[in-house]
Design an enzyme around this catalytic site. Structure first.
Site, PDB file in Angstrom:
ATOM      1  N   ASP A  67       0.839   5.269  16.143  1.00  0.00           N
ATOM      2  CA  ASP A  67       1.499   4.897  14.900  1.00  0.00           C
ATOM      3  C   ASP A  67       2.947   5.355  14.842  1.00  0.00           C
ATOM      4  O   ASP A  67       3.404   6.106  15.714  1.00  0.00           O
ATOM      5  CB  ASP A  67       0.712   5.455  13.700  1.00  0.00           C
ATOM      6  N   ASN A 136      -8.327  13.335   4.982  1.00  0.00           N
ATOM      7  CA  ASN A 136      -9.207  12.377   4.302  1.00  0.00           C
ATOM      8  C   ASN A 136     -10.004  11.516   5.290  1.00  0.00           C
ATOM      9  O   ASN A 136     -10.558  10.493   4.919  1.00  0.00           O
ATOM     10  CB  ASN A 136      -8.389  11.482   3.351  1.00  0.00           C
ATOM     11  N   HIS A 138      -8.743   9.984   7.965  1.00  0.00           N
ATOM     12  CA  HIS A 138      -8.021   8.865   8.589  1.00  0.00           C
ATOM     13  C   HIS A 138      -7.805   9.093  10.086  1.00  0.00           C
ATOM     14  O   HIS A 138      -7.756  10.221  10.558  1.00  0.00           O
ATOM     15  CB  HIS A 138      -6.719   8.520   7.854  1.00  0.00           C
ATOM     16  N   GLU A 143      -6.027   4.483   6.559  1.00  0.00           N
ATOM     17  CA  GLU A 143      -6.455   5.242   5.385  1.00  0.00           C
ATOM     18  C   GLU A 143      -7.853   4.803   4.932  1.00  0.00           C
ATOM     19  O   GLU A 143      -8.327   3.725   5.339  1.00  0.00           O
ATOM     20  CB  GLU A 143      -5.443   5.013   4.252  1.00  0.00           C
TER      21      GLU A 143
HETATM   22  N1  GLP Z   1      -0.800   9.716  11.771  1.00  0.00           N
HETATM   23  C1  GLP Z   1      -1.107  11.081  12.016  1.00  0.00           C
HETATM   24  C2  GLP Z   1      -2.522  11.176  12.561  1.00  0.00           C
HETATM   25  O1  GLP Z   1      -2.577  10.523  13.817  1.00  0.00           O
HETATM   26  C3  GLP Z   1      -2.932  12.631  12.679  1.00  0.00           C
HETATM   27  O2  GLP Z   1      -4.217  12.729  13.243  1.00  0.00           O
HETATM   28  C4  GLP Z   1      -2.909  13.267  11.308  1.00  0.00           C
HETATM   29  C5  GLP Z   1      -3.325  14.725  11.315  1.00  0.00           C
HETATM   30  O3  GLP Z   1      -2.255  15.522  11.670  1.00  0.00           O
HETATM   31  P1  GLP Z   1      -2.298  17.069  11.964  1.00  0.00           P
HETATM   32  O4  GLP Z   1      -2.804  17.210  13.341  1.00  0.00           O
HETATM   33  O5  GLP Z   1      -0.872  17.505  11.834  1.00  0.00           O
HETATM   34  O6  GLP Z   1      -3.180  17.681  10.950  1.00  0.00           O
HETATM   35  O7  GLP Z   1      -1.576  13.194  10.824  1.00  0.00           O
HETATM   36  C6  GLP Z   1      -0.931  11.954  10.791  1.00  0.00           C
HETATM   37  O8  GLP Z   1      -1.315  11.321   9.628  1.00  0.00           O
END
Ligand code: GLP
Length: 246
Positions: A67, A136, A138, A143
């Site tokens: 993404d 959440n 995702h 989402e």
């Molecule tokens: N788009 C990314 C996800 O790919 C990732 O898994 C999530 C959790 O991030 P973190 O590892 O910083 O908790 O954050 C973002 O939303």
């Protein structure tokens, strides 16, 4: 779905890196799907270390990222382009033309989503996809409520995600409200998937993923229908799971 509970985030990173290296060694021209966020930083540190010490070659490896935020250019320190270069890609011998991320500043975002899907197909799909998980549930930026049939698309981020990701920005007002993400169907077409999570803030999301029914309200639960998924979590992220799961 295979669940592996390890002691801490270091062990999580080592094990995930080991599994990625196994694929890279077996198929030196593999397409590897990459994730951003705080969680995989340790995985990239392990891969950098391996590259330095053992010289694992990325000369024919292709990467596709999950993404990118809309509106952030690749040289913006909060963009996922920037993150990937800093954490991993500028440290290995990968060819520039083999690195792919969605372009969050494309003039026409719908066309960009189509272009991204075409790139993934032209590479023959993803051999191994690395994933983190949002609070959440995702995956990528899919989402809650996203169709399991979705492909790369434009997302309006939820308040919860904006809030959670604001820790990486100077102020919550700087967090983009939109992103481009691979869809759930795109992710599920990968041959193999590894999801990493650590810390007690992820315990609820891991419980939803492992124990709750498959439901579009928990995007990560789609992974349970995939034949080759490994979930690597530390003890804190596994702390809400029933004993028999661990
Ligand atoms: N788009 C990314 C996800 O790919 C990732 O898994 C999530 C959790 O991030 P973190 O590892 O910083 O908790 O954050 C973002 O939303």
């Amino acid at each position: 779905m295979k669940l592996i509970v390890v002691k801490n985030s270091d062990e999580m990173s080592k094990l995930a890196a080991e599994k990625m290296l196994a694929v890279i060694k077996e198929k030196p021209n593999a397409t590897i799907g990459l994730a951003t966020g705080g969680t995989p930083k340790g995985v990239y540190a392990e891969l950098r270390k391996d590259h330095q010490e053992n010289g694992t070659s990325y000369g024919q490896i292709k990467t596709v990222n999950l993404d990118e935020y809309v509106g952030l250019s690749p040289d913006d320190p909060n963009s996922y382009h920037y993150y990937m270069n800093e954490e991993f890609l500028s440290h290995i011998n990968i060819k520039e033309e083999n690195i792919h991320l969605p372009n969050g500043i494309a003039d026409d975002l719908q066309t960009e989503c189509k272009r991204y899907e075409e790139i993934i197909s032209s590479l023959g799909g993803i051999d191994l996809q690395l994933l983190g998980i949002g609070h959440n549930g995702h995956i990528g930026f899919n989402e809650p409520g996203t169709s399991f049939e979705s492909r790369t698309h434009l997302v309006h981020l939820t308040e919860e995600t904006i809030q959670a990701n604001s820790r990486y920005f100077d102020s919550i007002d700087d967090v983009p409200t939109k992103a481009l993400t691979m869809g759930i169907k795109t992710i599920l077409e990968s041959n193999e998937i590894i999801l990493v999570a650590n810390g007690k803030e992820k315990a609820k999301a891991i419980k939803f993923l492992v124990e709750d029914p498959i439901d579009e309200l928990v995007p990560a639960s789609a992974l349970r229908s995939h034949a080759n998924v490994t979930i690597i979590v530390d003890e804190a992220a596994a702390s809400l799971l029933q004993k028999e799961q661990k």
